[in-house]
Every structure is written in structure tokens, then in C-alpha cells.
Scaffold this motif. Structure first.
Motif, PDB file in Angstrom:
ATOM      1  N   VAL A  42       0.597  -1.149  -0.001  1.00 58.56           N
ATOM      2  CA  VAL A  42       0.085   0.002   0.144  1.00 58.56           C
ATOM      3  C   VAL A  42       0.888   1.113   0.009  1.00 58.56           C
ATOM      4  N   LEU A  43       1.706   1.389   1.005  1.00 55.81           N
ATOM      5  CA  LEU A  43       2.861   2.294   0.994  1.00 55.81           C
ATOM      6  C   LEU A  43       3.539   2.743  -0.614  1.00 55.81           C
ATOM      7  N   ASP A  44       3.958   1.610  -1.032  1.00 59.97           N
ATOM      8  CA  ASP A  44       4.777   1.803  -2.310  1.00 59.97           C
ATOM      9  C   ASP A  44       3.863   2.170  -3.520  1.00 59.97           C
ATOM     10  N   THR A  45       2.545   1.606  -3.548  1.00 63.92           N
ATOM     11  CA  THR A  45       1.519   1.625  -4.604  1.00 63.92           C
ATOM     12  C   THR A  45       1.193   3.243  -4.539  1.00 63.92           C
ATOM     13  N   THR A  46       0.779   3.525  -3.526  1.00 59.39           N
ATOM     14  CA  THR A  46       0.441   5.082  -3.047  1.00 59.39           C
ATOM     15  C   THR A  46       1.584   5.920  -3.628  1.00 59.39           C
ATOM     16  N   THR A  47       2.743   5.719  -3.295  1.00 58.87           N
ATOM     17  CA  THR A  47       3.772   6.796  -3.435  1.00 58.87           C
ATOM     18  C   THR A  47       3.856   6.798  -4.844  1.00 58.87           C
TER      19      THR A  47
END
Length: 293
Positions: free
Chosen positions: A133-138
Motif C-alpha cells: 500500500v505504501l509503495d503503490t500509493t507513493t
């Protein structure tokens, strides 16, 4: 604070020089992705970056910058930015950000810079849901911001040109969407921001990753921006380690960073550090890059 320095506007030929530097950075990214594996040291990965730069006949804009000792910043897990390569051995499941740069010289000896970053999980399949989630959102925040700038640049001819705050608004909207859809509340770094780039790696204007009441300078063809959202899986508070470079999250949460060097050109943008100029990244928005012939 928004910089009040003069913003450097590039000619088409100067943007083409920056595209050459941007493609070197893209090659560094490709080589690092291939070299990353559990058991490799961050120093070995720095050597991969240095080799790509040397074979391209380019120059590192990181090595020696305020005495920085490497050609790439490698930030692992709770390290947000400016991690120094060394003996650290990467483990499966580590969340790693590679911030890379290079410059080329034109016939007059003038430097033209490229700067871009990406995040990945070592071993891929070991990624946790939180990391995904963190990587995809960034990454989505980066492309949302680039698309917002592209639309603003495309509005020049009709007098609807936007302003620089489009970047921060887009990043905040991406983070809010993740909170609504996934229940994940991510932190946005405010102490470290994007920047103008050209004959130096860091130039005016500051490119904020959060919304501000001041709309910022008007977006104009010839501007080149390093757009780089930096998010955490926890709070936005950070500390700098004693090495004078490495920035870590205060609460120990993991962090991600995605960055591209983006040129504003008549009718849109050209993503100088993307091998395809931004075709794949902009397609979901119904947009296409506007490369200069």
C-alpha cells in the motif's frame, strides 16, 4: 518555504541535453533492479550505479555533493532519504529506495542534470500488505502529480495555465484516497521536497508534496522539475542520523520515495527520466508525453 530565486527556463535544445542525462538515470534504475537480491550489500549496488555512469560517459551528481561519498542514495526500511551505501547486507523483505542521479556535459562544458528515484521490496514476493500500500500509493502520487502538471501545461494555450501547488494537491489527494479505500493513514514528509533542476541538481523552485495556501509560481514551458513524493507508513516526523545524511522516521515506520525529472513543454510534459518519456505512466490519465523532436 517557497524559494524566491529565479526559475531557470530551458530552451528545447537544453531540454534535449537533460533527456540524455535522464536516460542515463533510467539505465541506472534498470541495472539496480536487476542487481538487487537478498545477500547483496548496498556498497555493491553503488558500484553498479557507478559502472553505468562511467560506461555512459556521464558524471555522478551525487558523488562529492557536499561531500556525499557515493553515486546513489540507498535508503532501507525506516530510512527515508539519503541513506549511504556501505557494508549493509539486504535481506528478503527489505523495503529499499534508490535515489539516483547523473549529469552530462554539452559542447560548451555546461552540466545538465537528471534525478529520479524508485522503491522496491527485496525478493518481491516477501512484500507485506503495508509495504504494498505504501509503495503503490507513493508511485501513484508521483504520477497523479505529473498528470496534474501535464494538464496545467496543456492549458497554457487557452490561458488556463496552472500553478506549482498542483503537485502538493495531487499528492495529498492520493494519500487521502488510500486512507478512504484501504484505511491506511500515510505520512507526507514536509521537511524534504522536490526541486527545480537543470544546470545544477537542486534549483528553484521548491516543489512541495503537500497543499499550501500560496499557489506558487505559474507553470511555464521550459521549467524542469524533480517531482518526488516521500511517504511513510506512520507519522511524518523524521530525524537525521549522526552521519549527517541518513534521514529516518522517528516512529520507525517504513518509507517510500518515487521521483522523476519532468520537463514542461508546449502542450504538456516530457518525463525525462522515464525510458518511454512517460507513455505508460500517463496513459491511465488519458494523457501522452510531448517529446521534443
Amino acid at each position: 518555504m517557497l524559494s524566491r530565486e529565479t526559475i531557470q527556463l530551458k530552451t528545447p535544445e537544453q531540454v534535449r541535453h537533460m533527456r540524455r542525462a535522464g536516460l542515463v538515470v533510467a539505465d541506472i534504475h534498470a541495472a539496480l533492479r536487476e542487481a538487487v537480491r537478498p545477500g547483496v550489500t548496498t556498497a555493491e549496488l553503488d558500484a553498479v550505479s557507478a559502472d553505468v555512469i562511467a560506461r555512459a560517459g556521464a558524471h555522478s551528481n551525487f558523488l562529492g555533493y557536499y561531500d556525499y561519498p557515493a553515486t546513489v542514495c540507498i535508503s532501507v526500511n525506516e530510512e527515508v532519504v539519503h541513506g549511504i551505501p556501505g557494508p549493509r547486507v539486504l535481506q528478503a523483505g527489505d523495503l529499499v529506495t534508490f535515489d539516483c542521479g547523473a549529469y552530462i556535459l554539452d559542447d560548451a562544458g555546461t552540466q545538465w542534470h537528471g534525478d529520479a528515484a524508485f522503491t522496491m521490496v527485496v525478493g518481491g514476493s516477501y512484500a507485506t500488505d503495508t509495504d504494498r500500500v505504501l509503495d503503490t500509493t507513493t508511485r501513484r502520487a508521483l504520477w497523479d502529480a505529473i498528470a496534474a502538471v501535464a494538464r496545467a501545461a496543456a492549458g497554457q494555450a487557452s490561458g488556463r495555465a496552472g500553478r506549482l501547488n498542483a503537485v502538493g494537491d495531487a499528492v495529498e489527494a492520493a494519500v487521502a484516497q488510500t486512507a478512504e479505500n484501504d484505511g491506511a493513514r500515510l505520512g507526507i514528509l514536509e521537511e524534504y521536497v522536490g526541486h527545480g533542476i537543470g544546470t545544477a541538481m537542486h534549483m528553484a523552485p521548491d516543489v512541495l508534496n503537500y497543499s499550501v495556501r500560496h499557489r506558487g509560481p505559474r507553470l511555464r514551458p521550459g521549467m524542469v522539475l524533480a517531482i518526488e513524493p516521500m511517504l511513510t507508513a506512520g507519522g511524518p516526523e523524521v530525524d537525521e542520523l549522526d552521519d549527517g545524511w541518513t534521514v529516518v522516521t522517528r516512529d520507525g515506520s517504513r518509507a517510500a520515495q518515487w521521483e522523476h525529472t519532468v520537463a514542461l513543454v508546449p502542450g504538456g510534459v516530457w518525463v525525462l527520466t522515464a525510458p518511454d518519456g512517460g507513455v505508460e505512466g500517463l496513459a491511465p490519465y488519458g494523457l501522452a508525453p510531448q517529446p521534443l523532436d
